[in-house]
Structures are given as structure tokens and as C-alpha cells.
Design a protein around this motif. Structure first.
Motif, PDB file in Angstrom:
ATOM      1  N   UNK A  42       1.022  -1.225   0.051  1.00  0.00           N
ATOM      2  CA  UNK A  42      -0.153   0.092  -0.047  1.00  0.00           C
ATOM      3  C   UNK A  42       0.763   1.204  -0.115  1.00  0.00           C
ATOM      4  N   UNK A  43       0.859   2.127  -0.972  1.00  0.00           N
ATOM      5  CA  UNK A  43       1.604   3.128  -1.033  1.00  0.00           C
ATOM      6  C   UNK A  43       0.954   4.316  -1.990  1.00  0.00           C
ATOM      7  N   UNK A  44       2.037   5.179  -2.567  1.00  0.00           N
ATOM      8  CA  UNK A  44       1.547   5.968  -3.438  1.00  0.00           C
ATOM      9  C   UNK A  44       2.495   6.149  -4.635  1.00  0.00           C
ATOM     10  N   UNK A  45       1.973   6.351  -6.002  1.00  0.00           N
ATOM     11  CA  UNK A  45       2.785   6.395  -7.117  1.00  0.00           C
ATOM     12  C   UNK A  45       2.468   7.448  -7.762  1.00  0.00           C
ATOM     13  N   UNK A  46       3.554   8.070  -8.828  1.00  0.00           N
ATOM     14  CA  UNK A  46       3.250   9.153  -9.622  1.00  0.00           C
ATOM     15  C   UNK A  46       4.568   8.786 -10.789  1.00  0.00           C
ATOM     16  N   UNK A  47       4.202   9.381 -11.914  1.00  0.00           N
ATOM     17  CA  UNK A  47       5.215   9.277 -13.126  1.00  0.00           C
ATOM     18  C   UNK A  47       5.049  10.357 -14.210  1.00  0.00           C
ATOM     19  N   UNK A  48       5.950  10.464 -14.831  1.00  0.00           N
ATOM     20  CA  UNK A  48       6.059  11.355 -16.198  1.00  0.00           C
ATOM     21  C   UNK A  48       6.561  10.402 -17.233  1.00  0.00           C
ATOM     22  N   UNK A  49       6.048  10.475 -18.480  1.00  0.00           N
ATOM     23  CA  UNK A  49       6.463   9.989 -19.601  1.00  0.00           C
ATOM     24  C   UNK A  49       6.617  11.021 -20.646  1.00  0.00           C
ATOM     25  N   UNK A  50       7.806  11.269 -20.953  1.00  0.00           N
ATOM     26  CA  UNK A  50       7.955  12.430 -22.149  1.00  0.00           C
ATOM     27  C   UNK A  50       7.585  11.766 -23.617  1.00  0.00           C
ATOM     28  N   UNK A  51       6.660  12.358 -24.152  1.00  0.00           N
ATOM     29  CA  UNK A  51       6.148  11.675 -25.596  1.00  0.00           C
ATOM     30  C   UNK A  51       6.595  12.463 -26.693  1.00  0.00           C
ATOM     31  N   UNK A  52       7.316  13.535 -26.295  1.00  0.00           N
ATOM     32  CA  UNK A  52       7.869  14.412 -27.489  1.00  0.00           C
ATOM     33  C   UNK A  52       9.198  14.719 -27.252  1.00  0.00           C
ATOM     34  N   UNK A  53      10.301  14.868 -28.031  1.00  0.00           N
ATOM     35  CA  UNK A  53      11.705  15.028 -27.582  1.00  0.00           C
ATOM     36  C   UNK A  53      12.427  14.156 -27.251  1.00  0.00           C
ATOM     37  N   UNK A  54      13.916  14.511 -26.842  1.00  0.00           N
ATOM     38  CA  UNK A  54      14.848  13.610 -26.421  1.00  0.00           C
ATOM     39  C   UNK A  54      15.176  13.817 -24.948  1.00  0.00           C
ATOM     40  N   UNK A  55      14.599  14.701 -24.367  1.00  0.00           N
ATOM     41  CA  UNK A  55      14.817  15.007 -23.096  1.00  0.00           C
ATOM     42  C   UNK A  55      14.084  14.243 -21.855  1.00  0.00           C
ATOM     43  N   UNK A  56      14.888  13.848 -20.835  1.00  0.00           N
ATOM     44  CA  UNK A  56      14.367  13.177 -19.853  1.00  0.00           C
ATOM     45  C   UNK A  56      13.380  13.963 -18.637  1.00  0.00           C
ATOM     46  N   UNK A  57      12.462  13.431 -18.214  1.00  0.00           N
ATOM     47  CA  UNK A  57      11.945  14.178 -17.213  1.00  0.00           C
ATOM     48  C   UNK A  57      12.649  14.771 -16.221  1.00  0.00           C
ATOM     49  N   UNK A  58      12.163  15.990 -15.717  1.00  0.00           N
ATOM     50  CA  UNK A  58      13.232  16.642 -14.380  1.00  0.00           C
ATOM     51  C   UNK A  58      13.027  15.867 -13.114  1.00  0.00           C
ATOM     52  N   UNK A  59      14.041  15.323 -12.576  1.00  0.00           N
ATOM     53  CA  UNK A  59      13.720  14.475 -11.323  1.00  0.00           C
ATOM     54  C   UNK A  59      13.066  15.321 -10.199  1.00  0.00           C
ATOM     55  N   UNK A  60      13.436  16.672 -10.310  1.00  0.00           N
ATOM     56  CA  UNK A  60      12.581  17.423  -9.179  1.00  0.00           C
ATOM     57  C   UNK A  60      11.038  17.669  -9.392  1.00  0.00           C
ATOM     58  N   UNK A  61      10.602  17.553 -10.660  1.00  0.00           N
ATOM     59  CA  UNK A  61       9.273  17.235 -10.754  1.00  0.00           C
ATOM     60  C   UNK A  61       8.595  15.998 -10.186  1.00  0.00           C
ATOM     61  N   UNK A  62       9.305  14.873 -10.166  1.00  0.00           N
ATOM     62  CA  UNK A  62       8.944  13.649  -9.801  1.00  0.00           C
ATOM     63  C   UNK A  62       8.894  13.931  -8.187  1.00  0.00           C
ATOM     64  N   UNK A  63       9.802  14.453  -7.614  1.00  0.00           N
ATOM     65  CA  UNK A  63       9.897  14.861  -6.361  1.00  0.00           C
ATOM     66  C   UNK A  63       8.822  15.667  -5.706  1.00  0.00           C
ATOM     67  N   UNK A  64       8.511  16.620  -6.577  1.00  0.00           N
ATOM     68  CA  UNK A  64       7.221  17.590  -6.055  1.00  0.00           C
ATOM     69  C   UNK A  64       5.907  16.850  -6.268  1.00  0.00           C
ATOM     70  N   UNK A  65       5.695  15.892  -7.293  1.00  0.00           N
ATOM     71  CA  UNK A  65       4.616  15.125  -7.277  1.00  0.00           C
ATOM     72  C   UNK A  65       4.764  14.303  -6.041  1.00  0.00           C
ATOM     73  N   UNK A  66       5.572  13.611  -5.688  1.00  0.00           N
ATOM     74  CA  UNK A  66       5.602  12.875  -4.301  1.00  0.00           C
ATOM     75  C   UNK A  66       5.362  13.483  -3.157  1.00  0.00           C
ATOM     76  N   UNK A  67       5.887  14.628  -3.102  1.00  0.00           N
ATOM     77  CA  UNK A  67       5.451  15.838  -1.828  1.00  0.00           C
ATOM     78  C   UNK A  67       4.152  15.771  -1.576  1.00  0.00           C
ATOM     79  N   UNK A  68       3.114  15.797  -2.825  1.00  0.00           N
ATOM     80  CA  UNK A  68       1.802  15.804  -2.500  1.00  0.00           C
ATOM     81  C   UNK A  68       1.158  14.656  -1.948  1.00  0.00           C
TER      82      UNK A  68
END
Length: 624
Positions: A1-27
């Protein structure tokens, strides 16, 4: 039992910003107080906050890779039959003794579709397939675990709750109107925000990283428990056989749901469903402490105390006074993420969950599901009387309508049949769920049995999902996992395939005056006679009843600078008219919606919203 979050970039070559994942997890940090992890590689970023239930060691940390390295999972839930799935895999040595390691290997071997069909439990998950370049989301068939997503030109994002996905997002006023009218908005894809969607119960969504295209299927649903051959056999079974199958299934379900490396307790309302779960758990050898939310204005505490004495169990009580309800309303609205207009009893649930968590318990058994599968709500037991009245009125109505239809409509206006109500139902997703199961194979079943099954599925697909939303949000606000023995696969199979008489049965005694001469939820009550005192067995359903609007009044003028006034164009005159004409409950719904907007959409500080609430609510005589 937990909480999950994620981002998939569907345009361009750049990876998602890890800080964005951290902010999502903060919530969603409250969902997983025991650990946090994230992985960012290529176009995908996955995050996880952990509530440790199985394998409390770091070996069960997520995101978790499969043994081949092809699949990476972020997973929220519990699969109770994971040891059986592990044996189907050939009993390999895995990195963890918990269920997550089994789940990711099973998905890689057999696919997500096979997993959701074979898994018993609840889950919401995201799986990144490194070879295929796809992200797959999936959710359990009862909708116990939540999962939301949104998509724009460059990103596909998902999370266990709406909060990480809603900042700056516009509100959907039509959806808000449906909730204001007292509907739930926890089914299908629609949410209170434009562009934010919910993964449907039992759905699988596959996202292609290269194109952003979505493939959506729904391979599992509660109607899948229906087996017409079994239904025909059970229609001819005697009561003893039906009871034996039900008891065996419920006991098995309880044993599975005791699978935990963390402390477990039982939440008892004083009603028959949770009382039966507690009694059978004790007979199975599990000595669980009992927790009870005492809603002071309409207390069920004496029934909970009777159960505790009968079982020789400890009862821990958390009082839900009017003051406690008001003081926690803002925090509960934040945790619920939606106005409390459909489930005000979420507040007592929140209060008792806080107490359970403070005592170090991480898992709690509850009685949800029996009322839906077995038609335990009072209106169903009373249908025979309302149907009889309707048959008596119908000839007169037809005669009057033949002469003057407009007069007949004025005399016999049916608000439930009005276009306005139909539109609100469609908005909230209710009718789509009702239509889901009209294709059931009921060949050879009595009309009454087929009709009874469809009523049960309508409740399971709508009201139950909203109740499970309440339990997830208000339990997980305190890092507490809720488990539901009445939703076990074998239990649901017996309940859904049993004849109508296992749900509602005629009797010679008056019984519950809301539906005289009808025993509701017969299967549960008859089994409970073997394990519970008679007074508990024959109690009418209440279920944490909250009626605070009877003792607190809403100052409608306090809403004049708020969201509802702006959305509907209300001025002081319109608010004054509402204050004069609206029911206390309707005024309270307006206030609950206003509180939701301020705390969840505008994200005002909690103290500021609490100050507003203090100005808007006024105590009346009899306040407690």
C-alpha cells in the motif's frame, strides 16, 4: 500500500526532471511514510512513496526492476494471492519476499491483462517496458485503489491522487454542479478538473512513448464474477448450501486479508457487516483490536460495545462530536480531494483512522461491499411497497393523462424522472455504469433473480466505488490501509450468482420499519445469527450517520465573494433567496463545495479556510 507517480515524455529526447517527480511525491507523501524512491531514465520518470505492509525491509523498495531488467514497476496495493502467482512462475528466487517482486515478474512473463485477471486484491500500478517503449497503467476491478492521469503536447503524467496533477488546472463547472446535486464523481474518467482523468475501475491504459497514443481496455469488471451456470445451480440450492458456500468464502477472504507483516485491526461501526467480519476473524484465530467512530449526535457506540463484550475484544473509541467534525472539515476536504457532499461520514472515518494510525496499526479490516452485493440499503427492501402503490396509481394516472396530460404531470410530477436529474446522472457517470452490465447472460434465470443481480451491479459500479474512494483517501491520509473481506473473489461470486432470496426475503415480522416484512441482506443476517447476539443481527443499517446540518446553520451571505457565487452569478439577493428556500442539507453542500474550492483548487492555507468556515457556520440549539 503506497502512493505512485510518474511522467512519460512523448515528444523530444529530454528526460523528465527528477525534481518534478519529487514535487509530485511531496503531494502524496502521507500515503507512504516509510520510504521514498524514484527512477529517471530515457523518456520516463517513476516515483513511489512506501507504506510497508509486506516485507518491511529495504529489499521491497520501489520503483522495482524485474529480474531481467526489462520491466520497472511503481505499484500501490496488495495482491493477497501473490504466493500462488509466485508458484505459477515456478517459485523463482526473488529480490523480496513481498508481493511487488512477484507482480513485476508475473506481468513481464504473462502480461498486464493476465495479471489483472489472476490477481486477488487491489492495485493501481505503472509499468515501464524498456524494450517496447510503453508505459502501462492498470487499476483493480472494484476501483479500490485510485489512479489519475493527464496528457499534454509533450508529457503524460499520472499519480495516485489528483493533487500532484491539478495545480493551475481549470475546474469543470458541470462536474461541480453534479456533485452539488449530491452525486458522486468517482466513476469513469470524469473528474472535477478539465483535462484530468481517472483510470476506470478494471481498466488498462498503454501509452506509447514514441507517439503518445493511448490504448484503453477494460478486461475486468465486477460483472465478470457472474456465471450463469452457477447461478442456475444456486437457484435450486437450499438455504444450508447457500450459507455454507458463503461462510466458506468469507472465511477464506478474511484469512487472505490477514496477510501482513504489520499490525492489523478491525473497524466496527456497530452494524452487522463489520461485526460479522470481526467475529469470524476471531474464530479463525485472529485476536484483533476493534476501533469505533462514535458519532455523538447519533451514536452506535452501545452496539460496538456489545460486540466487544461478546468477542472479549478490546474496543478503542474515537468520538466524533460536532465540534470535532467542524474542526477537521478542512483537513478532511483536502484529503478527500472532492467536496464531501456525497459522503459527509468521511469525517468520522478520518477521525478514527487518525486514532488507529497513532496506535501503530497499519492495516484495518472493514465491512464495505456487503450492502452493495446484497442490497442492504433500505430503499431496496421497501420496493415491494412502492411498486404496489405505483401499480394502484397507474390506471388512474393513465385515465387522467388521456384527458389532460399537463394536469397529470402537475399532480404526479416525478422529480427522479425529470430531464434535469437524468442529465446530472449522466454527468456523474452513473448511467454508463448501469449500462455496462445489461449484456449479462441470464438465460433461464427467473426474472426476479436477473433483476436482483442487475440492481446489485448498479450499486457495486457506482455507490461502492464512492465508498472505497472515501476509505482510501481518509485512511491513507494517516498511512492506513483498508481491506474489505466482502470483496473477495469467492465472496463476490457467491453473492452475485445467488438467487434474489439471498438478498431480500419476505418475513411475517415487521422488522426494520423502513422496509416492513422484508429482511434485507438475508445471507449476512442468517450467517450472523450463528456468531452474534440477536440484537446486533436485527439492527437496522446506520453507518456513521452525520447530521450536523440539523444543529449548525450556514450563513449563506458568507459565500458572496466565493466560487459558487462567481460560477452561478449569485449576488446577495440570490444568496438570500437560497437561504430562505434551500434545505439545511443543500446549504451545507454549498458550504462544502466552497471549502473544497478554497483548499483544493486555490490552495489557500488551511488556517485561512478554517477562519472562513468559522464565519460561515453558526451553532443552533442542540449543537453538540
Amino acid at each position: 500500500m503506497c502512493g505512485i507517480a510518474g511522467v512519460l515524455r512523448t515528444r523530444g529526447d529530454a528526460s523528465p526532471d527528477g525534481r518534478l517527480i519529487d514535487r509530485m511525491l511531496d503531494g502524496i507523501a502521507h500515503r507512504g511514510p516509510d520510504g521514498r524512491g524514484r527512477m529517471v531514465e530515457g523518456p520516463v520518470g517513476l516515483g513511489h512513496v512506501r507504506l510497508s505492509i509486506l516485507d518491511l525491509s529495504d529489499a521491497a523498495a520501489q520503483p522495482m526492476c524485474s529480474s531481467t531488467g526489462r520491466s520497472v514497476i511503481t505499484y500501490n496495493g496488495e495482491v493477497y494471492n501473490y504466493r500462488e502467482l509466485w508458484r505459477r512462475l515456478g517459485a523463482p528466487e526473488l529480490v523480496s519476499t513481498g508481493d511487488t517482486a512477484v507482480v513485476v515478474e508475473y506481468i513481464e512473463r504473462f502480461g498486464v491483462r493476465r495479471f489483472v485477471q489472476d490477481a486477488e486484491g487491489f492495485f493501481a500500478l505503472g509499468v515501464w517496458d524498456r524494450s517496447a517503449g510503453t508505459l502501462t497503467l492498470a487499476r483493480d476491478r472494484h476501483g479500490i485503489k485510485p489512479l489519475y492521469f493527464c496528457q499534454d503536447a509533450t508529457d503524460f503524467r499520472f499519480a495516485s491522487e489528483m493533487w500532484p496533477l491539478t495545480e493551475g488546472r481549470s475546474v469543470d463547472p458541470i462536474a461541480v454542479t453534479a456533485m452539488l446535486a449530491g452525486r458522486s464523481l468517482t466513476t469513469e474518467w470524469r473528474t472535477l478538473y478539465q483535462g484530468l482523468r481517472s483510470v476506470g475501475a478494471g481498466e488498462i491504459i498503454v501509452v506509447d512513448a514514441a507517439t503518445g497514443a493511448l490504448d484503453v481496455t477494460r478486461p475486468i469488471r465486477p460483472s465478470g464474477f457472474h456465471d450463469n451456470d452457477l447461478a442456475l445451480r444456486l437457484a435450486g440450492a437450499d438455504d444450508d448450501e447457500l450459507l455454507a458456500q458463503f461462510e466458506s468464502a468469507l472465511r477464506k477472504s478474511i484469512r487472505l486479508r490477514m496477510t501482513s507483516d504489520a499490525p492489523v485491526a478491525c473497524l466496527v461501526s456497530g452494524g452487522i457487516d463489520s461485526s460479522l467480519v470481526a467475529a469470524l476473524a476471531r474464530d479463525e484465530g485472529f485476536s484483533l483490536p476493534l476501533y469505533h467512530a462514535d458519532v455523538v449526535a447519533s451514536s452506535e457506540r452501545p452496539a460496538a460495545e456489545m460486540l466487544a463484550r461478546h468477542l472479549g475484544a478490546d474496543l478503542i473509541v474515537e468520538q466524533a462530536t460536532d465540534d470535532a467534525i467542524v474542526e477537521s472539515l478542512v483537513a478532511v476536504t483536502r484529503a478527500n480531494e472532492m467536496p464531501l457532499s456525497y459522503h459527509v461520514n468521511a469525517i468520522p472515518f478520518y477521525l478514527v483512522s487518525r486514532k488507529v494510525s497513532a496506535d501503530g496499526v497499519k492495516v484495518i479490516l472493514t465491512g464495505e461491499g456487503a450492502d452493495e452485493y446484497l442490497l442492504g440499503y433500505p430503499q431496496y427492501g421497501a420496493e415491494w411497497a412502492t411498486d404496489l402503490l405505483e401499480r394502484m396509481r397507474a390506471p388512474l394516472r393513465r385515465a387522467v393523462r388521456a384527458r389532460t396530460a399537463s394536469f397529470a404531470d402537475r399532480v404526479w410530477f416525478d422529480p427522479q424522472g425529470s430531464m434535469a436529474v437524468t442529465i446530472v446522472d449522466l454527468i456523474s457517470g452513473m448511467d454508463r455504469h448501469r449500462l455496462d452490465d445489461l449484456g449479462l447472460d441470464v438465460a433461464g434465470l427467473r426474472s426476479a433473480d436477473a433483476k436482483s443481480v442487475r440492481k446489485a451491479l448498479a450499486l457495486v459500479n457506482y455507490h461502492l466505488i464512492s465508498t472505497l474512494h472515501r476509505n482510501d483517501r481518509l485512511g491513507m491520509a494517516w498511512g492506513l490501509e483498508c481491506r474489505f473481506p466482502f470483496l473477495g473473489h469467492d465472496v463476490a461470486t457467491v453473492c452475485l450468482n445467488g438467487p434474489a432470496r439471498i438478498r431480500l426475503r419476505r418475513t411475517k415480522s415487521i422488522g426494520d420499519r423502513r422496509h416492513p416484512f422484508v429482511v434485507d441482506k438475508w445471507l449476512v443476517r442468517e450467517l450472523a445469527r450463528r456468531w452474534l447476539p440477536r440484537d446486533l443481527v436485527e439492527r437496522p443499517k446506520l453507518g456513521f450517520p452525520v447530521t450536523i446540518w440539523d444543529r449548525r446553520s450556514v450563513r449563506m451571505e458568507s459565500l458572496d465573494d466565493g466560487y459558487l457565487a462567481s460560477m452561478f452569478g449569485f449576488g446577495r439577493d440570490e444568496l438570500a433567496a437560497l437561504s430562505e428556500s434551500a434545505s439545511p442539507l443543500m446549504k451545507f453542500r454549498c458550504l462544502l463545495t466552497e471549502v473544497w474550492f478554497r483548499v483544493n483548487v486555490e490552495r489557500m492555507p488551511q488556517s485561512e479556510v478554517e477562519s472562513f468556515l468559522g464565519r460561515a457556520l453558526v451553532s443552533t440549539s442542540g449543537a453538540r
